[in-house]
Scaffold this active site. Structure first.
Site, PDB file in Angstrom:
ATOM      1  CE  LYS A 199      -8.552  53.279   4.167  1.00 42.97           C
ATOM      2  NZ  LYS A 199      -9.034  52.117   4.999  1.00 42.97           N
ATOM      3  CE1 TYR A 258      -5.840  56.855   6.021  1.00 39.70           C
ATOM      4  CE2 TYR A 258      -6.418  59.025   5.170  1.00 39.70           C
ATOM      5  CZ  TYR A 258      -6.805  57.800   5.673  1.00 39.70           C
ATOM      6  OH  TYR A 258      -8.128  57.511   5.823  1.00 39.70           O
ATOM      7  CB  THR A 304     -10.546  57.911   3.175  1.00 40.81           C
ATOM      8  OG1 THR A 304     -10.485  59.331   3.201  1.00 40.81           O
ATOM      9  CG2 THR A 304      -9.292  57.399   2.484  1.00 40.81           C
ATOM     10  CG  ASP A 305     -13.060  62.335   1.309  1.00 38.88           C
ATOM     11  OD1 ASP A 305     -12.093  62.055   2.041  1.00 38.88           O
ATOM     12  OD2 ASP A 305     -13.799  63.323   1.516  1.00 38.88           O
ATOM     13  CD  GLU A 306      -7.496  62.316   3.668  1.00 36.84           C
ATOM     14  OE1 GLU A 306      -6.288  62.434   3.426  1.00 36.84           O
ATOM     15  OE2 GLU A 306      -7.971  62.381   4.818  1.00 36.84           O
TER      16      GLU A 306
END
Length: 353
Positions: free
Chosen positions: A163, A159, A133-135
């Site tokens: 990741k 989260y 993810t970009d997060e």
């Protein structure tokens, strides 16, 4: 003929990838492994359940022995790893499951892949593709350049931290053991089979039930939105042409503030209901949409703890190396998404609280 193990294939992005792959490569074997937690829905795979060269396995990625048996039994050459806990709000109130699934689960898969593909004799054509993810990159200010593959990691939620950890494990297994890996970091996905706790399906299903539309803070958090089928296409390109050990950002070139998404969906649902009177009887509780006043449902709520202000992806590397470009515009993708939810009430309604 490829032989794929798709983890988390009953989830939102995973199921869309399975549909995409079976349509484009019908002779390939696709084995789906999914634990069917709350966000995994076997009904999302109904379109492929009777396909040739397809198998569903109910199991957990933390079960290394099971994964090894599947890799050996089917002579799997490619793992596409979607399985993850992914809802930020849930990670704030209950981070343990995120650590277990996203970190320990990925580690278990890597161990299984190494044992079967490397330790028991080199399988030269193997690939472990990790979907991230970009997060993991953290938060951007309004005038900051978009995330690229060299942006330092700065995760701000349990989260995104879980990741980020899994991304690092995948990289380490490539550089330490020689496992053939690639990783893709995507922007916010939307589209079919999206569990209705996430923003766009939550808004759609709430409007259809005349429920409040919760907006965090001032609603000016900005996200880059990517139609889920375009994400599947991007992963396909990484599998076909991506360089081993590399990360590829897959984005939609499509930044929107949350409040603007809310207003857009209100206006589009108003329009759809005004143009199709049959919806009035099919969704009798959608009073505001029927009256053209869906925006009356907007309700500003206390902002989420540690809420990242802006995400944006620079997909130049994927564009240049892989020839990646999104097929759907936001307008076309949102139209498809709205009509899918209007026509698939039997899928989403049982998922509501």
């Amino acid at each position: 003929m490829k032989k794929l193990l798709v983890t988390g294939g009953a989830g939102f992005i995973g199921s869309n990838f399975v549909h995409y792959w079976k349509e484009k490569y019908p002779s390939d074997l696709v084995v789906v492994l999914d634990a069917l937690t709350y966000a995994g829905n076997i009904e999302s795979l109904n379109l492929v359940k009777d396909s040739e060269n397809y198998e569903f396995v109910h199991g957990n990625i933390c079960d290394q022995d099971l994964v090894e048996k599947l890799l050996q039994k089917h002579d799997i050459c490619t793992i596409v790893h979607f399985a993850a806990e992914s809802h930020v709000d849930r990670s704030i109130t209950g981070p343990d499951e995120f650590i277990e699934t996203n970190i320990i689960g990925t580690y278990s898969l890597l161990k299984a892949a190494k044992k079967v593909w490397l330790d028991n004799g080199i399988k030269a054509d193997h690939r472990f593709h990790h979907v991230s993810t970009d997060e993991v990159y953290g938060s951007l200010e309004a005038d900051d350049p978009a995330f690229n593959e060299d942006t330092p990691y700065a995760p701000n939620s349990p989260y995104s931290a879980s990741k980020a950890a899994s991304d690092h494990l995948v990289r380490a297994y490539h550089y330490t053991y020689g496992l053939n890996v690639t990783t893709s970091n995507c922007s916010n996905n939307y589209g079919t089979f999206h569990f209705p706790e996430k923003l766009i399906p939550l808004l759609l299903t709430n409007i259809l039930q005349d429920k409040p539309l919760p907006v965090y803070g001032d609603g000016m958090q900005i996200r880059d939105w990517l139609y889920v089928a375009d994400h599947a296409k991007g992963i396909d390109l990484v599998l076909q042409s991506g360089r081993l050990g590399e990360n590829y950002n897959i984005g939609g070139n499509n930044e929107w503030a949350n409040i603007n998404i809310v207003n857009l969906l209100c206006n589009l649902l108003n329009k759809v209901f005004s143009e199709d009177a049959t919806l009035h009887s099919r969704f009798p509780f959608a009073k505001n949409a029927i009256n053209g006043t869906a925006a009356n449902l907007i309700e500003f709520v206390t902002d989420r703890a540690g809420h990242d202000r802006r995400y944006a992806i620079d997909p130049s590397k994927s564009n240049d190396e892989l020839g990646y470009e999104p097929t759907e515009t936001f307008e076309s993708g949102i139209e498809k998404t709205i009509h899918w939810y209007l026509n698939n009430e039997t899928w989403w309604k049982p998922l509501l609280k």
